[in-house]
Structure formats: C-alpha cells, structure tokens
Scaffold this motif. Sequence first.
Motif, PDB file in Angstrom:
ATOM      1  N   TRP A  54       0.829  -1.219   0.000  1.00 60.24           N
ATOM      2  CA  TRP A  54       0.000   0.000   0.000  1.00 60.24           C
ATOM      3  C   TRP A  54       0.859   1.263   0.000  1.00 60.24           C
ATOM      4  O   TRP A  54       0.621   2.191  -0.769  1.00 60.24           O
ATOM      5  N   ALA A  55       1.866   1.293   0.868  1.00 56.68           N
ATOM      6  CA  ALA A  55       2.656   2.519   1.053  1.00 56.68           C
ATOM      7  C   ALA A  55       3.554   2.813  -0.143  1.00 56.68           C
ATOM      8  O   ALA A  55       3.860   3.971  -0.430  1.00 56.68           O
ATOM      9  N   LYS A  56       4.018   1.765  -0.819  1.00 54.22           N
ATOM     10  CA  LYS A  56       4.917   1.926  -1.976  1.00 54.22           C
ATOM     11  C   LYS A  56       6.096   2.844  -1.631  1.00 54.22           C
ATOM     12  O   LYS A  56       6.329   3.878  -2.270  1.00 54.22           O
ATOM     13  N   PHE A  57       6.844   2.458  -0.615  1.00 53.55           N
ATOM     14  CA  PHE A  57       8.019   3.243  -0.217  1.00 53.55           C
ATOM     15  C   PHE A  57       9.013   3.293  -1.367  1.00 53.55           C
ATOM     16  O   PHE A  57       9.353   2.265  -1.961  1.00 53.55           O
ATOM     17  N   GLU A  58       9.489   4.493  -1.648  1.00 48.92           N
ATOM     18  CA  GLU A  58      10.474   4.642  -2.718  1.00 48.92           C
ATOM     19  C   GLU A  58      11.797   3.962  -2.350  1.00 48.92           C
ATOM     20  O   GLU A  58      12.514   3.474  -3.224  1.00 48.92           O
ATOM     21  N   ARG A  59      12.114   3.965  -1.065  1.00 48.18           N
ATOM     22  CA  ARG A  59      13.342   3.356  -0.573  1.00 48.18           C
ATOM     23  C   ARG A  59      12.981   2.540   0.676  1.00 48.18           C
ATOM     24  O   ARG A  59      12.270   3.031   1.552  1.00 48.18           O
ATOM     25  N   MET A  60      13.486   1.328   0.777  1.00 49.91           N
ATOM     26  CA  MET A  60      13.185   0.523   1.957  1.00 49.91           C
ATOM     27  C   MET A  60      14.304  -0.468   2.225  1.00 49.91           C
ATOM     28  O   MET A  60      14.817  -1.116   1.317  1.00 49.91           O
ATOM     29  N   GLY A  61      14.672  -0.590   3.486  1.00 48.29           N
ATOM     30  CA  GLY A  61      15.583  -1.629   3.925  1.00 48.29           C
ATOM     31  C   GLY A  61      14.868  -2.466   4.974  1.00 48.29           C
ATOM     32  O   GLY A  61      13.895  -2.013   5.589  1.00 48.29           O
ATOM     33  N   ALA A  62      15.324  -3.682   5.182  1.00 44.83           N
ATOM     34  CA  ALA A  62      14.714  -4.537   6.198  1.00 44.83           C
ATOM     35  C   ALA A  62      15.781  -5.434   6.805  1.00 44.83           C
ATOM     36  O   ALA A  62      16.816  -5.701   6.183  1.00 44.83           O
ATOM     37  N   PHE A  63      15.543  -5.877   8.023  1.00 39.05           N
ATOM     38  CA  PHE A  63      16.471  -6.794   8.666  1.00 39.05           C
ATOM     39  C   PHE A  63      15.701  -7.708   9.605  1.00 39.05           C
ATOM     40  O   PHE A  63      14.578  -7.409  10.021  1.00 39.05           O
ATOM     41  N   ALA A  64      16.321  -8.828   9.917  1.00 40.34           N
ATOM     42  CA  ALA A  64      15.711  -9.790  10.828  1.00 40.34           C
ATOM     43  C   ALA A  64      16.127  -9.456  12.256  1.00 40.34           C
ATOM     44  O   ALA A  64      17.262  -9.050  12.521  1.00 40.34           O
ATOM     45  N   TYR A  65      15.205  -9.625  13.166  1.00 42.09           N
ATOM     46  CA  TYR A  65      15.464  -9.362  14.587  1.00 42.09           C
ATOM     47  C   TYR A  65      16.613 -10.229  15.100  1.00 42.09           C
ATOM     48  O   TYR A  65      16.706 -11.414  14.810  1.00 42.09           O
ATOM     49  N   SER A  66      17.518  -9.594  15.853  1.00 42.25           N
ATOM     50  CA  SER A  66      18.549 -10.336  16.591  1.00 42.25           C
ATOM     51  C   SER A  66      18.535  -9.841  18.029  1.00 42.25           C
ATOM     52  O   SER A  66      18.453  -8.638  18.286  1.00 42.25           O
ATOM     53  N   GLU A  67      18.596 -10.761  18.938  1.00 39.37           N
ATOM     54  CA  GLU A  67      18.484 -10.429  20.363  1.00 39.37           C
ATOM     55  C   GLU A  67      19.747  -9.727  20.849  1.00 39.37           C
ATOM     56  O   GLU A  67      20.856 -10.216  20.648  1.00 39.37           O
ATOM     57  N   GLU A  68      19.562  -8.577  21.473  1.00 40.54           N
ATOM     58  CA  GLU A  68      20.678  -7.793  22.000  1.00 40.54           C
ATOM     59  C   GLU A  68      20.592  -7.761  23.520  1.00 40.54           C
ATOM     60  O   GLU A  68      19.603  -7.299  24.092  1.00 40.54           O
ATOM     61  N   GLU A  69      21.648  -8.233  24.174  1.00 43.08           N
ATOM     62  CA  GLU A  69      21.617  -8.321  25.627  1.00 43.08           C
ATOM     63  C   GLU A  69      21.420  -6.945  26.263  1.00 43.08           C
ATOM     64  O   GLU A  69      21.903  -5.928  25.761  1.00 43.08           O
ATOM     65  N   GLY A  70      20.651  -6.943  27.334  1.00 39.84           N
ATOM     66  CA  GLY A  70      20.394  -5.701  28.048  1.00 39.84           C
ATOM     67  C   GLY A  70      19.149  -4.975  27.595  1.00 39.84           C
ATOM     68  O   GLY A  70      18.679  -4.068  28.275  1.00 39.84           O
ATOM     69  N   THR A  71      18.620  -5.360  26.422  1.00 42.94           N
ATOM     70  CA  THR A  71      17.414  -4.701  25.927  1.00 42.94           C
ATOM     71  C   THR A  71      16.181  -5.320  26.576  1.00 42.94           C
ATOM     72  O   THR A  71      16.221  -6.434  27.111  1.00 42.94           O
ATOM     73  N   TYR A  72      15.078  -4.601  26.494  1.00 44.68           N
ATOM     74  CA  TYR A  72      13.829  -5.082  27.085  1.00 44.68           C
ATOM     75  C   TYR A  72      13.412  -6.412  26.470  1.00 44.68           C
ATOM     76  O   TYR A  72      13.010  -7.342  27.177  1.00 44.68           O
ATOM     77  N   SER A  73      13.513  -6.521  25.165  1.00 43.62           N
ATOM     78  CA  SER A  73      13.058  -7.753  24.502  1.00 43.62           C
ATOM     79  C   SER A  73      13.918  -8.952  24.887  1.00 43.62           C
ATOM     80  O   SER A  73      13.411 -10.070  25.019  1.00 43.62           O
ATOM     81  N   ALA A  74      15.212  -8.730  25.072  1.00 42.88           N
ATOM     82  CA  ALA A  74      16.088  -9.834  25.474  1.00 42.88           C
ATOM     83  C   ALA A  74      15.755 -10.328  26.874  1.00 42.88           C
ATOM     84  O   ALA A  74      15.866 -11.524  27.170  1.00 42.88           O
ATOM     85  N   GLU A  75      15.337  -9.414  27.727  1.00 46.58           N
ATOM     86  CA  GLU A  75      15.086  -9.765  29.123  1.00 46.58           C
ATOM     87  C   GLU A  75      13.660 -10.228  29.387  1.00 46.58           C
ATOM     88  O   GLU A  75      13.398 -10.901  30.390  1.00 46.58           O
ATOM     89  N   HIS A  76      12.724  -9.865  28.488  1.00 47.00           N
ATOM     90  CA  HIS A  76      11.317 -10.159  28.770  1.00 47.00           C
ATOM     91  C   HIS A  76      10.619 -11.033  27.732  1.00 47.00           C
ATOM     92  O   HIS A  76       9.530 -11.536  27.995  1.00 47.00           O
ATOM     93  N   TYR A  77      11.222 -11.203  26.540  1.00 46.46           N
ATOM     94  CA  TYR A  77      10.584 -11.993  25.501  1.00 46.46           C
ATOM     95  C   TYR A  77      11.465 -13.189  25.132  1.00 46.46           C
ATOM     96  O   TYR A  77      12.691 -13.125  25.206  1.00 46.46           O
ATOM     97  N   GLU A  78      10.822 -14.244  24.688  1.00 47.83           N
ATOM     98  CA  GLU A  78      11.551 -15.371  24.116  1.00 47.83           C
ATOM     99  C   GLU A  78      11.729 -15.122  22.625  1.00 47.83           C
ATOM    100  O   GLU A  78      10.784 -14.758  21.935  1.00 47.83           O
ATOM    101  N   ASP A  79      12.935 -15.326  22.141  1.00 47.32           N
ATOM    102  CA  ASP A  79      13.224 -15.168  20.710  1.00 47.32           C
ATOM    103  C   ASP A  79      12.632 -16.384  19.996  1.00 47.32           C
ATOM    104  O   ASP A  79      13.332 -17.342  19.652  1.00 47.32           O
ATOM    105  N   ASP A  80      11.311 -16.336  19.754  1.00 49.93           N
ATOM    106  CA  ASP A  80      10.559 -17.542  19.393  1.00 49.93           C
ATOM    107  C   ASP A  80      10.281 -17.709  17.902  1.00 49.93           C
ATOM    108  O   ASP A  80       9.582 -18.642  17.508  1.00 49.93           O
ATOM    109  N   VAL A  81      10.794 -16.822  17.069  1.00 52.03           N
ATOM    110  CA  VAL A  81      10.619 -16.992  15.618  1.00 52.03           C
ATOM    111  C   VAL A  81      11.874 -17.678  15.073  1.00 52.03           C
ATOM    112  O   VAL A  81      12.968 -17.119  15.164  1.00 52.03           O
ATOM    113  N   PRO A  82      11.755 -18.888  14.537  1.00 53.09           N
ATOM    114  CA  PRO A  82      12.930 -19.619  14.055  1.00 53.09           C
ATOM    115  C   PRO A  82      13.705 -18.838  12.992  1.00 53.09           C
ATOM    116  O   PRO A  82      13.127 -18.059  12.221  1.00 53.09           O
ATOM    117  N   ALA A  83      15.005 -19.075  12.953  1.00 53.60           N
ATOM    118  CA  ALA A  83      15.879 -18.348  12.021  1.00 53.60           C
ATOM    119  C   ALA A  83      15.429 -18.521  10.573  1.00 53.60           C
ATOM    120  O   ALA A  83      15.457 -17.568   9.784  1.00 53.60           O
TER     121      ALA A  83
END
Length: 432
Positions: free
Chosen positions: A314-343
Amino acid sequence: MKKGLVNVITMGCSKNLVDSEALIDKFQKAGYLCKHDPKRIDGEIVVINTCGFIEDAKQESIDTILELVQAKEEGRIGKLFVMGCLSQRYKSELEEEIPQVDKYYGKFDFRQLIDDLGSPAQPCQDVKPCVTTPSHYAYVKISEGCDRRCAYCAIPLITGKHVSRPKEEILDEVRSLVAKGVKEFQIIAQELTYYGVDLDGKRHIADLISDMAAIKGVEWIRLHYAYPNQFPMELLDVIRDNHNVCKYLDIALQHISDNMLTRMHRHVTKEETIALIEQIRKTVPGLHIRTTLMVGFPGETEEDFKELVDFVKWAKFERMGAFAYSEEEGTYSAEHYEDDVPAEVKQRRLDKLMSVQQAISAEVEASKVGSTLRTIIDRKEGDYYIGRTEFCSPEVDPEVLIKSDKRLRTGAFYNVHITDSDDFDLYGHVVK
C-alpha cells in the motif's frame, strides 16, 4: 609500516563516520599524517571505530580487531587502538579477551587518545586534508543519544540520553563546510525529529533546517532518521517550501501491526502511522520516503507479517531496507521476551519482504524514465559517470549511470534526461 601515519577504520553507520572525522581532525592538528582507507592498512598507528548495534555488526568489528591484532604481531602495523560503540559497551570484556590492543576507548572519550599519544616525534609539515567522503558532500550530526526505549534497541544503552548540539554551532559547521566546497549535507541523528526537546521542551528541527537552507552555498539538505511518534508536521512545510531541502525523508517505521508496535514499545499505532504517511504525501508531493522494517521480532505471527507485507504494498516506499530481529543483551526484549521466531522463518519473511520491495522499486524508478532530473556527479566507473538525484542518499540508494562524451566534473550538478531504468538504478544523458 609507514612512520607517523595513522590509519582510521570506520565500522557501521554515518554517525560513526562523523566521530572518525573529528578524531582525524585532531590527529592532523597534532601533526600526524592520516588515512581513512580500510583496504590498505600500513600505519604506525591504527584506530578502529567499532559498531555495536546488532550481532552481525558486532561480529564484523571483532573480526576486524582480530585481523589487525595479527597485523600488529607480524610487525605490519605499530600501535592498535579501538574506540566506538562496541568498546563503549563491552570495554572490560574486550580488554580481557583481546589484550593485544594497546588501549580501548568508548564512544565519547576517544579524543583522549591524542593526549595519551602526544605529538609525533617528527610532525608532518605538509598535512593534506583526509577526506572520508567525496569533497562535495558531508554528514552533519545534530545530536547524540536517544530518549526512546524501543524494546529491541541497544543504542540508548550505548549512547545515553538525547543531547542536542547548539543550533549556532551546527550552522557554523555548515558555513565552514560550504567554505571548503561542500554542497550537499546529510543531516543525521539517532532521532532527528527530537532535536531541541532537551533544550527547552520543544522540537526545533524545522527551525534548524530552515536556517540551514538560508545559508548561501547550501545546494542540498537531506534528512535522515526521523521517528513517527509526535512527528513535527511543520518540518514538512520546510521541505516543501525550500528548493534546497531534498524531497526525501528517512523515517524508520519497523512494523505496522499494532501487536508488534506495542511489543516493540514504538508508542505509535497502525492508524497513526498510515495517517502520517498520507499527510507526508499530501503536504510534499513527490517526496521519497526511506524506511526500515524488522521481521521476526518475538511474537510476530504469520498474520502480523502478512499485515506488514500488505502495508508495504500500500505505502509503496520509494526506498526501503529490512532486517531480521537479533536479540541484543540488556534490551527489554532480550530480558522479557523469548526469541521464538525460528531463524529460517525470519529469513523467509525477510526474503519475501525484499522481493515485494524490489518490484515496487522497479516501478518507482521506471516512472522517472522520460523526465529530466538535477543530478550531482559522485565519481566515474568504467564507461559511466555515477550521479545521484535529490531522491538518493549516498551509498544506500539508487544511482544514475550517465554516458557522456564530454568530461563531467565530480561534485558538479547537471540536468540529466532519464532514458532507462532497472530495479534500482537509472540511466541517462546530460542535457543543457
């Protein structure tokens, strides 16, 4: 090993590049000869400015350190120093694991390196400027740090709270760069649109860019790293009303599913994001949006991902980059979420998203065929001169490939008639 030569190697983003430039300037004022070239490292002193943003970037920095440690042990370089985000965050661990480095500095104390070294035994009498970018464009960093606490991001842990540079200091830097021949300015910050809030509680990015645009000799201003939450709409008026503010905005959105935006702590909703994009398109027709998206964040379902794909279509971004989540120690997600999406699921989603964007990019670039665009020349490669339009930031965006019987000057502007395109680049020739 060349006596009195300093090699500075920059890893990661353009914000790191600005820090490297500040260090090089101080080295040169002390009488050192400097080089910013990772391909040929032969200095008496080598400084690595590291990145610590995501796992791949950290590993690349560590691999570079180990490679240079070997060069030091073989006598190909003299002293080895490490600075930047990685050593800011993991200084004690690095000192223990890689003690062959002469000294580690963080992101904010690297200027101390010169004082620790002192002046060279034989100061260089003919110090030539060490340019890290082509001389016609420069990066200007307007603030440090970030007050956001996105669940996945380690940047605030490394850089601390948002600190805006004084406006006059920034404008003086721009004037100084113009005097040196710089025409194009990439304005960067961890969060550009937060500029000024720490000074008086108000957002002053629109005023800053407006004043910058008024400086004689500033040909292009391009804005990087805006944030969608509480976006200052008056900035859009500045972009629209100033011919030398590029119709370009880099604004990282990360996701569109309300489920993901909430879990990511983005403090913005799908409805608000869509309304913002619609307002941007309405206020500044033709503006090119660059964004960054993330797949595989903890808890991302197939429904969340489909919502993201539909949003990109829908948005048709003229420029777009994307990356896969990687767990970074000390962050909220690392401490409170399980990295549950397989590589493998992360990679499949990433590939799908970029495939969708490739088709959009091809459509966007094809729409320019037949138009004439003001283009700045960056370099020559083989039979082509390589340039960029106002819609293209250096190194990350499409380029214009130009064939010309006449010599084109690097850093000069030409009107280029676009004759063809592919998925990402344009082709054309110069017209009067």
